[in-house]
Design a protein around this motif. Structure first.
Motif, PDB file in Angstrom:
ATOM      1  N   GLY A   1      21.924  40.811 -21.845  1.00  0.00           N
ATOM      2  CA  GLY A   1      23.134  40.550 -22.610  1.00  0.00           C
ATOM      3  C   GLY A   1      23.515  39.084 -22.637  1.00  0.00           C
ATOM      4  O   GLY A   1      24.291  38.655 -23.489  1.00  0.00           O
ATOM      5  N   ASP A   2      22.978  38.281 -21.714  1.00  0.00           N
ATOM      6  CA  ASP A   2      23.229  36.841 -21.709  1.00  0.00           C
ATOM      7  C   ASP A   2      22.553  36.235 -22.933  1.00  0.00           C
ATOM      8  O   ASP A   2      21.348  36.400 -23.124  1.00  0.00           O
ATOM      9  N   PRO A   3      23.293  35.507 -23.776  1.00  0.00           N
ATOM     10  CA  PRO A   3      22.685  34.947 -24.989  1.00  0.00           C
ATOM     11  C   PRO A   3      21.568  33.945 -24.721  1.00  0.00           C
ATOM     12  O   PRO A   3      20.669  33.787 -25.546  1.00  0.00           O
ATOM     13  N   HIS A   4      21.628  33.242 -23.561  1.00  0.00           N
ATOM     14  CA  HIS A   4      20.666  32.162 -23.365  1.00  0.00           C
ATOM     15  C   HIS A   4      20.230  31.995 -21.906  1.00  0.00           C
ATOM     16  O   HIS A   4      20.237  30.891 -21.376  1.00  0.00           O
ATOM     17  N   SER A   5      19.792  33.080 -21.283  1.00  0.00           N
ATOM     18  CA  SER A   5      19.255  32.950 -19.931  1.00  0.00           C
ATOM     19  C   SER A   5      17.781  32.553 -19.970  1.00  0.00           C
ATOM     20  O   SER A   5      16.998  33.127 -20.726  1.00  0.00           O
ATOM     21  N   PRO A   6      17.363  31.567 -19.151  1.00  0.00           N
ATOM     22  CA  PRO A   6      15.939  31.210 -19.106  1.00  0.00           C
ATOM     23  C   PRO A   6      15.081  32.278 -18.438  1.00  0.00           C
ATOM     24  O   PRO A   6      13.857  32.195 -18.494  1.00  0.00           O
ATOM     25  N   TRP A   7      15.720  33.272 -17.818  1.00  0.00           N
ATOM     26  CA  TRP A   7      14.989  34.341 -17.146  1.00  0.00           C
ATOM     27  C   TRP A   7      14.843  35.573 -18.039  1.00  0.00           C
ATOM     28  O   TRP A   7      14.473  36.647 -17.576  1.00  0.00           O
ATOM     29  N   ARG A   8      15.099  35.409 -19.311  1.00  0.00           N
ATOM     30  CA  ARG A   8      15.113  36.503 -20.284  1.00  0.00           C
ATOM     31  C   ARG A   8      13.788  37.262 -20.330  1.00  0.00           C
ATOM     32  O   ARG A   8      13.768  38.481 -20.508  1.00  0.00           O
ATOM     33  N   PHE A   9      12.657  36.547 -20.157  1.00  0.00           N
ATOM     34  CA  PHE A   9      11.351  37.159 -20.348  1.00  0.00           C
ATOM     35  C   PHE A   9      10.617  37.456 -19.039  1.00  0.00           C
ATOM     36  O   PHE A   9       9.464  37.880 -19.059  1.00  0.00           O
ATOM     37  N   GLY A  10      11.251  37.199 -17.902  1.00  0.00           N
ATOM     38  CA  GLY A  10      10.619  37.484 -16.631  1.00  0.00           C
ATOM     39  C   GLY A  10      10.579  36.270 -15.722  1.00  0.00           C
ATOM     40  O   GLY A  10      11.128  35.206 -16.045  1.00  0.00           O
ATOM     41  N   GLU A  11       9.910  36.421 -14.579  1.00  0.00           N
ATOM     42  CA  GLU A  11       9.923  35.387 -13.551  1.00  0.00           C
ATOM     43  C   GLU A  11       8.579  34.715 -13.331  1.00  0.00           C
ATOM     44  O   GLU A  11       8.458  33.839 -12.490  1.00  0.00           O
ATOM     45  N   THR A  12       7.540  35.122 -14.071  1.00  0.00           N
ATOM     46  CA  THR A  12       6.265  34.433 -13.958  1.00  0.00           C
ATOM     47  C   THR A  12       6.403  33.055 -14.614  1.00  0.00           C
ATOM     48  O   THR A  12       7.327  32.818 -15.409  1.00  0.00           O
ATOM     49  N   LEU A  13       5.472  32.156 -14.300  1.00  0.00           N
ATOM     50  CA  LEU A  13       5.545  30.819 -14.872  1.00  0.00           C
ATOM     51  C   LEU A  13       5.483  30.837 -16.394  1.00  0.00           C
ATOM     52  O   LEU A  13       6.310  30.178 -17.052  1.00  0.00           O
TER      53      LEU A  13
END
Length: 337
Positions: A143-155
């Motif tokens: 729901g966060d519009p702009h989280s850098p973790w949106r797609f997961g935690e791998t590099l």
């Protein structure tokens, strides 16, 4: 008579039903900005131009400045003045005041802050506030519009997420419902007008530097270089510094305070971000008027709010107390990073 924005903290419930419909017991809210809940193609095109053209100027700025001497003291002064007017309009006005209610302001200051923030060319005030309130509600979660973790935690996922948090989310067709997240601003006729006039404030922001530069030098060359540095380069630099708070400050940085997300303090962005990069404390205590609360943490936005308070333009400022800061610490002060 002074007014204050509705405060929405990390765990606060939705302020109104979704979709921008009528509030309970009230009339339908008037639209704050043109368009509906989805960005139109013309908005997408305009957004692309306002990101791409200033960015090209920013890339060209280094060789122009150092190899060909393409910047004068007047250009530099105009760039700095317009940069910090817009930056403080965003950090003090759009963010700490309109989004979080860190202080109450007399109406003239309220309107001035809305205009100053609009000069940063980061979107209409109501839309900006709605997006940011939604960000705090779902920070680094679904729901966060702009989280850098949106797609997961791998590099690879984080690299994709950093791009999304920095720029990609701006092109998302779906918009945050303004009637749901910023009904208080929509009901304010003056702020609603400033928000609707965003195109006008954009033109003003871009034309002031060349107008001043041209009149000061009485030449078209002076107007052009002032436009290049004071308009294009300034807008691009401010955009990327602001977007870095969404991307970099949610991916790296020290976290001396307790927060339910991954917000971090990034010291080297502090001056250019006017104190916003002390981001960990902000997410630990969103309504606090000062973000840089530890020794040596420069926060020019908090300093200006203090001046507003002393002049009587602002009141009920939510300054952090020593006990409140201690209560927000993630670890004992003696062992904090």
């Amino acid at each position: 008579m002074s007014t204050s924005p509705e405060v929405i903290e990390d765990s606060a419930p939705d302020p109104a039903p979704s979709g921008g419909g009528p509030l309970p017991g009230g009339n339908p809210l008037p639209a704050a900005t043109l368009g509906g809940e989805k960005k139109r193609s013309v908005e997408q095109l305009a957004l692309l131009l306002f990101i791409f053209v200033p960015f090209v100027a920013l890339v060209a700025a280094i060789p122009l400045a150092w190899r060909w001497g393409g910047i004068s003291w007047l250009d530099l002064a105009l760039m700095a003045a317009m940069y910090f007017i817009g930056c403080h309009g965003i950090t003090i006005g759009f963010h700490r005041y309109f989004t979080h209610g860190s202080f109450k302001a007399k109406r003239p200051l309220r309107i001035v802050l809305a205009v100053m923030g609009s000069l940063a060319v980061e979107g209409p005030v109501v839309r900006w506030v709605a997006d940011h309130r939604k960000h705090h509600k779902f920070s680094d979660a679904e729901g966060d519009p702009h989280s850098p973790w949106r797609f997961g935690e791998t590099l690879p996922a984080l690299m994709k997420g950093l791009w999304w948090a920095h720029i990609g989310w701006l092109f998302d067709e779906e918009q945050t419902p303004q009637g749901k997240y910023a009904p208080d601003l929509i009901k304010d006729s003056a702020i609603r007008t400033v928000s609707r006039q965003f195109a006008l404030w954009t033109v003003v922001s871009l034309l002031v530097p060349p107008l001043v530069g041209g009149l000061a030098t009485w030449s078209w060359t002076g107007a052009f270089t002032a436009f290049f540095w004071g308009s294009l380069v300034r807008v691009a630099l401010l955009h990327h510094v602001t977007w870095s708070i969404n991307s970099i400050c949610h991916a790296v940085g020290k976290r001396p305070f307790k927060s339910r997300d991954r917000s971090g303090n990034v010291w080297w962005l502090a001056i250019l971000s006017c104190g916003e990069s002390w981001h960990n404390l902000h997410h630990a205590d969103p309504t606090c008027a000062r973000h840089g609360v530890l020794r040596g943490q420069l926060d020019s936005s908090a300093r200006l709010i203090r001046w507003f308070e002393r002049f009587g333009w602002a009141h009920d400022v939510r300054w952090p107390s020593a006990s409140r800061i201690r209560s927000k610490r993630a670890v004992a002060p003696s062992s904090a990073a």
